[in-house]
Design a protein around this motif. Structure first.
Motif, PDB file in Angstrom:
ATOM      1  N   ASP A 165       0.763  -1.128   0.029  1.00 22.59           N
ATOM      2  CA  ASP A 165      -0.004  -0.091   0.051  1.00 22.59           C
ATOM      3  C   ASP A 165       0.859   1.040  -0.093  1.00 22.59           C
ATOM      4  O   ASP A 165       0.608   2.302  -0.940  1.00 22.59           O
ATOM      5  CB  ASP A 165      -0.708  -0.135   1.196  1.00 22.59           C
ATOM      6  N   HIS A 166       1.956   1.220   0.714  1.00 25.33           N
ATOM      7  CA  HIS A 166       2.838   2.564   0.869  1.00 25.33           C
ATOM      8  C   HIS A 166       3.574   2.749  -0.369  1.00 25.33           C
ATOM      9  O   HIS A 166       4.396   3.676  -0.566  1.00 25.33           O
ATOM     10  CB  HIS A 166       3.420   2.454   1.988  1.00 25.33           C
ATOM     11  N   HIS A 167       3.529   1.754  -1.421  1.00 26.45           N
ATOM     12  CA  HIS A 167       4.277   1.956  -2.724  1.00 26.45           C
ATOM     13  C   HIS A 167       3.449   2.581  -3.822  1.00 26.45           C
ATOM     14  O   HIS A 167       4.068   2.697  -5.050  1.00 26.45           O
ATOM     15  CB  HIS A 167       4.819   0.756  -2.992  1.00 26.45           C
ATOM     16  N   SER A 169       2.582   5.481  -4.733  1.00 27.24           N
ATOM     17  CA  SER A 169       2.712   6.780  -5.387  1.00 27.24           C
ATOM     18  C   SER A 169       4.082   6.496  -6.366  1.00 27.24           C
ATOM     19  O   SER A 169       4.604   7.479  -6.938  1.00 27.24           O
ATOM     20  CB  SER A 169       3.371   7.737  -4.266  1.00 27.24           C
ATOM     21  N   PRO A 195      -1.012   6.883  -1.245  1.00 27.58           N
ATOM     22  CA  PRO A 195      -1.767   5.755  -0.631  1.00 27.58           C
ATOM     23  C   PRO A 195      -3.269   5.901  -0.290  1.00 27.58           C
ATOM     24  O   PRO A 195      -4.004   5.287  -0.666  1.00 27.58           O
ATOM     25  CB  PRO A 195      -1.179   5.312   0.607  1.00 27.58           C
ATOM     26  N   ASN A 201      -4.454  -1.459  -4.608  1.00 27.94           N
ATOM     27  CA  ASN A 201      -2.690  -1.823  -4.570  1.00 27.94           C
ATOM     28  C   ASN A 201      -2.406  -2.302  -5.780  1.00 27.94           C
ATOM     29  O   ASN A 201      -1.311  -3.227  -6.047  1.00 27.94           O
ATOM     30  CB  ASN A 201      -2.549  -2.095  -3.476  1.00 27.94           C
TER      31      ASN A 201
END
Ligand code: UTP
Length: 291
Positions: A165-167, A169, A195, A201
Motif C-alpha cells: 500500500d505504501h508504494h 505513489s 496511498p 494496490n
C-alpha cells in the motif's frame, strides 16, 4: 479485430536514477548477466508474434541501434576464430531490415509523449508497448499472454501486479471492476497516487496492448504527475470507450530502473543459468558469511 503486429519500445528517458552509469550509456543497454535489458524486451515481443519494432529514442541512445544492427568486423573475426556460439548470440539479437524503425523523441517529456512520437508508424493498428527496465521472469512470456487476452476481449490490456500500500505513489494504479481468475476489468487508472487516494494496490507493470485511438488522446494530453505527459492519463480517457482489462502478472518483475532492482535481477538471472549458478551461489554464500 486487427492483430497486434507492432511494438513500441520507449527508450528516450534520461535514466536519472542510474547516474552516473547512464550519462553516456543508455539505461536500456545495462546488462543483466550478458544481455542488455532492451534485448530481453525485444525477445519478449518476438515471442508474442510482434513483427515491427519501433524504438522511441533520444540523444545518446545510438548504442541501441548498433546493438540490433550488423557488425561486419566483429562477425568476421568471430567466424575466423571459430567462435560459433558467440557468433550465434550476436546474430540472434539482430532485427531484419524493414522490421525496425527508430523515431526520435527530442525532449524527454514523459512516457505518454514518447508513445505519441510513434503515432505515424503505428497508424490505425493496435500495438504493444514494452518498458525495458521492467524485466519479467516468467514461464510464459507476459506480452504473449496479454495478446491472447486482446484476441478474446479486444480493446486495451495492461499487465498488473500487487504492490505494498505504501508504494502506490511509485506506479500507475488501477481501479478494478469484476475479476475472473487473473483477468481484471479496469474502471479507472491514476498515476502515482498517494496511498490515501489509491483506488487499489494493483499497479501497472510496463507492458501494454493499446488501441490506436489512444494517440488522439495523447495529442491533447497535458502534463500530469511529475510534470510529464503520462500514458496513464490518456488510458484513463479510454475507459468506457473500448474494452479495458488487466492481466495479473504470473512471474517476478524486477524494476531495473532502480539500483536494487537491477542488482536483484542480475543475481536472479545468473542463478537460472547452468553455466553460472554454482559459482554465483558459492560466491554469494561467501559474501554473506563474511558480513
Ligand atoms: P522512467 O520512468 O524509468 O524514466 O521511464 P527514465 O527517464 O528512463 O528514468 P529516471 O526516472 O530518470 O531514472 C520508463 C521508460 O520510459 C522511457 C524510458 O526510457 C524508460 O524505458 N521514457 C521515459 C521515454 O522514452 N521518454 C520519456 O520522456 C520518459
Amino acid at each position: 479485430m486487427k492483430p497486434v503486429r507492432k511494438a513500441i519500445f520507449p527508450v528516450g528517458g534520461l535514466g536519472t536514477r542510474f547516474l552516473p552509469a547512464t550519462k553516456a550509456l543508455p539505461k536500456e543497454m545495462l546488462p543483466i548477466v550478458d544481455k542488455p535489458l532492451i534485448e530481453y524486451a525485444v525477445d519478449e515481443a518476438r515471442a508474442a508474434g510482434i513483427e515491427e519494432f519501433i524504438f522511441v529514442t533520444g540523444r545518446g541512445k545510438s548504442a541501441i541501434e548498433d546493438h540490433f544492427d550488423n557488425h561486419y568486423e566483429l562477425e568476421q573475426t568471430l567466424a575466423e576464430r571459430g567462435k560459433q556460439d558467440e557468433l550465434e548470440q550476436v546474430n540472434q539479437a539482430k532485427l531484419d531490415a524493414g522490421q525496425v524503425a527508430y523515431v526520435r523523441q527530442m525532449s524527454p517529456l514523459g512516457l505518454g509523449h514518447a508513445v505519441w512520437c510513434a503515432r505515424n508508424l503505428v497508424n490505425d493498428e493496435p500495438f504493444a508497448v514494452l518498458l525495458a527496465d521492467d524485466l519479467i521472469q516468467a514461464d510464459t512470456p507476459t506480452l504473449a499472454e496479454m495478446v491472447d487476452v486482446y484476441e478474446t476481449h479486444g480493446g486495451n490490456v495492461v499487465s498488473l501486479m500487487e504492490v505494498p500500500d505504501h508504494h502506490t505513489s511509485r506506479y500507475g494504479i488501477v481501479e478494478p471492476g469484476e475479476s475472473n481468475g487473473r483477468l481484471v476489468e479496469i474502471r479507472g487508472l491514476i498515476e502515482k497516487p498517494a496511498p490515501a487516494d489509491a483506488p487499489s494496490n494493483l499497479a501497472i507493470v510496463g507492458r501494454y496492448v493499446l488501441q490506436p485511438s489512444i494517440m488522439n488522446h495523447l495529442s491533447e494530453a497535458k502534463t500530469g504527475a511529475g510534470n510529464e505527459i503520462q500514458l496513464t492519463d490518456s488510458m484513463m480517457a479510454m475507459v468506457g470507450e473500448v474494452p479495458f482489462n488487466g492481466l495479473r502478472l504470473e512471474g517476478i518483475r524486477y524494476d531495473c530502473g532502480t539500483k536494487s532492482g537491477f542488482l536483484a535481477a542480475g543475481i536472479a538471472f545468473a542463478l537460472m543459468r547452468e553455466d553460472l549458478a554454482p559459482e554465483v551461489r558459492e560466491r554469494i554464500g561467501r559474501l554473506l558469511e563474511a558480513e
